[in-house]
Design a protein around this motif. Structure first.
Motif, PDB file in Angstrom:
ATOM      1  N   ASN A  40       0.837  -1.193   0.000  1.00  0.00           N
ATOM      2  CA  ASN A  40       0.000   0.000   0.000  1.00  0.00           C
ATOM      3  C   ASN A  40       0.873   1.245   0.000  1.00  0.00           C
ATOM      4  O   ASN A  40       1.972   1.244   0.558  1.00  0.00           O
ATOM      5  N   LYS A  90      -9.938  -3.029   3.402  1.00  0.00           N
ATOM      6  CA  LYS A  90      -9.722  -3.476   2.019  1.00  0.00           C
ATOM      7  C   LYS A  90     -10.952  -4.113   1.463  1.00  0.00           C
ATOM      8  O   LYS A  90     -11.750  -4.681   2.107  1.00  0.00           O
ATOM      9  N   GLN A 132      -6.792  -1.365  -7.512  1.00  0.00           N
ATOM     10  CA  GLN A 132      -5.520  -0.696  -7.242  1.00  0.00           C
ATOM     11  C   GLN A 132      -5.661   0.556  -6.396  1.00  0.00           C
ATOM     12  O   GLN A 132      -4.667   1.113  -5.956  1.00  0.00           O
ATOM     13  N   LEU A 167      -7.738   2.232  -3.091  1.00  0.00           N
ATOM     14  CA  LEU A 167      -8.622   1.975  -1.961  1.00  0.00           C
ATOM     15  C   LEU A 167      -9.416   3.212  -1.568  1.00  0.00           C
ATOM     16  O   LEU A 167     -10.539   3.105  -1.070  1.00  0.00           O
ATOM     17  N   GLU A 193      -3.166   0.287  -3.741  1.00  0.00           N
ATOM     18  CA  GLU A 193      -2.706  -1.077  -3.497  1.00  0.00           C
ATOM     19  C   GLU A 193      -2.076  -1.561  -4.798  1.00  0.00           C
ATOM     20  O   GLU A 193      -2.778  -1.867  -5.759  1.00  0.00           O
TER      21      GLU A 193
END
Length: 97
Positions: free
Chosen positions: A2, A97, A38, A40, A60
């Protein structure tokens, strides 16, 4: 991995105008990244007048190199919206997540 990405806009008179001109392309990239898992979270930073003046995203991605690859195509960089960008590795807990 991250990463927090903080983009800081230029502060000249035309900065907000450039941001608004590049915004659709920026948001289209964000949507693609969201669909790929990709990104968050993302938010525009606001100044004391309530105008957008920067961005924060939590990504991410597999590596810093992947983040750099994304940034090399980011419309806010290409169109001179972001003056400075910082990338900070971070750990997002599974709860988010």
């Amino acid at each position: 991995m991250n990463f927090i990405v903080n983009g800081y806009d230029f502060t000249d008179e035309k900065a907000l105008e450039r941001r608004m001109q590049a915004r659709d392309a920026h948001m289209a990239n964000i949507q693609i990244m969201r669909e790929k898992g990709q990104i968050l979270f993302a938010a525009a930073k606001l100044n004391e007048n309530g105008d957008m003046c920067g961005s924060t995203m939590i990504l991410e991605m597999a590596s810093r190199e992947e983040v750099d690859s994304y940034l090399s195509m980011e419309p806010y960089i290409e169109k001179k919206v972001w003056d400075k960008v910082e990338v900070i590795p971070c750990a997002v807990p599974p709860l988010f997540k």
